[in-house]
Design an enzyme around this catalytic site. Structure first.
Site, PDB file in Angstrom:
ATOM      1  N   LYS A  41     -15.121   0.719   7.672  1.00 41.53           N
ATOM      2  CA  LYS A  41     -13.747   0.265   7.458  1.00 41.53           C
ATOM      3  C   LYS A  41     -13.402  -0.999   8.232  1.00 41.53           C
ATOM      4  CE  LYS A  41     -10.491   3.341   7.018  1.00 41.53           C
ATOM      5  NZ  LYS A  41      -9.570   4.469   7.275  1.00 41.53           N
ATOM      6  N   TYR A  98       0.840  -1.202   0.000  1.00 39.19           N
ATOM      7  CA  TYR A  98       0.000   0.000   0.000  1.00 39.19           C
ATOM      8  C   TYR A  98       0.872   1.247   0.000  1.00 39.19           C
ATOM      9  CZ  TYR A  98      -2.706   3.854   1.951  1.00 39.19           C
ATOM     10  OH  TYR A  98      -3.256   5.090   2.174  1.00 39.19           O
TER      11      TYR A  98
END
EC number: 5.1.3.20
Length: 316
Positions: free
Chosen positions: A177, A138
């Site tokens: 999330k 990421y």
């Protein structure tokens, strides 16, 4: 029209809320609503239209969306534990490149989400390539796009392009999330379930609960985005508070606000060792030099505000 990609996500929906507060509602939200729970983040907001992220990219590249005032590109795969590099590079790097170029010819301001994760295990947090050492795919996808912007945009005649390196963001509209929601969110839920708030024990030279991050309230993040757009500044900017605070401070604020709970320490997880940032603290010099003089909430103030918001959501 103002476009917010990732507009049903945490930061994107808070940007939409901030735009609404300033009287803007001609807003196109772009997202992937495969997870329909994110709709809750938009339910109380005013927008003009919605497009799926793939349909949107095709249409903006074709010039089929009319006049665009700005693009706030917040859409990304932000799961730091995701190791599918092919997927991550497609979503965070290739998609962002195409959108960047679609904004350049019509000279549309392009403000995008970078990440403090690009600094990895370093001890300095300035917007300089030599200090960027990503620890996971990421972070690498975010660094690669920053490098692409530096190489292809900043030395040319370009419309506004601003990347914001978000540090540890917490606050409203993050319930979707799950495991990637902020520590403040999880600690609140633990205490509300009658459990003790749990923090990592000693690791990486830090005592129990003393690993420290630069925690920034999502409302402050939205304010910086809107200010940069109005200012017209280009560049890559840290978006933190400039102050590191320990995870223990979050737990203590949650306990104080709810009036119950006691911190419990758990062993540091093996799967995070070697890919975890034990300390971050934004150098805010570049954003301040650009003229930003807004104040940032401390953990004590911001987490208290957030816990009160979560309590109100539960009771409504």
């Amino acid at each position: 029209m103002i476009i917010v990609t990732g507009g049903a996500g945490m930061i994107g929906s808070n940007i939409v809320a901030a735009l609404n507060a300033e009287g803007h509602d001609d807003i196109l939200v772009v997202d992937d609503l495969t997870d329909g729970h994110k709709i809750a983040n938009l339910a109380d907001l005013s927008i003009a239209d919605y497009l799926d992220k793939d349909d949107f990219l095709t249409r903006i590249e074709a010039g089929a969306l009319g006049r665009i005032e700005a693009v706030f590109h917040q859409g990304a795969c932000s799961t730091t534990t995701e190791w599918n590099g092919k997927f991550m590079m497609e979503v965070n790097f290739a998609y962002s490149k195409r959108l960047l170029h679609a904004c350049q010819a019509p000279r549309v301001p392009f403000l995008y989400a970078s990440s403090a994760s690009v600094y990895g295990g370093g001890s300095e947090f300035r917007e300089e390539p030599a200090l960027e050492r990503p620890l996971n795919v990421y972070a690498y996808s975010k660094k690669l796009f920053d490098d692409y912007v530096r190489r292809t945009v900043f030395d040319t005649d370009h419309s506004q392009v601003a990347g914001l390196r978000y540090f540890n963001v917490y606050g409203p509209r993050e319930a979707h999330k799950g495991a990637m929601a902020s520590v403040a969110f999880h600690l609140f839920n633990q205490v509300e379930r009658g459990e003790n708030p749990r923090l990592f024990g000693a690791y990486d030279g830090f005592g129990p609960g003393e690993q420290s991050r630069d925690f920034i309230h999502v409302g402050d993040v939205a304010d910086v985005n809107l200010w940069l757009w109005k200012r017209g500044s280009s560049g890559i900017f840290n978006c933190g508070t400039g102050r590191a605070q320990p995870f223990r401070a979050i737990a203590e604020t949650v306990i104080d606000t709810l009036g119950k709970g006691e911190i419990e320490f758990i062993p540091f997880p093996d799967h995070l060792k070697g890919s975890y940032q034990s300390f971050t603290q934004a150098d805010m010099s570049r954003l301040r030099a650009a003229g930003y003089n807004g104040q940032f909430r401390t953990v004590e103030t911001g987490v208290r505000d957030y816990v009160e918001w979560l309590k109100a959501q539960r009771s409504s």
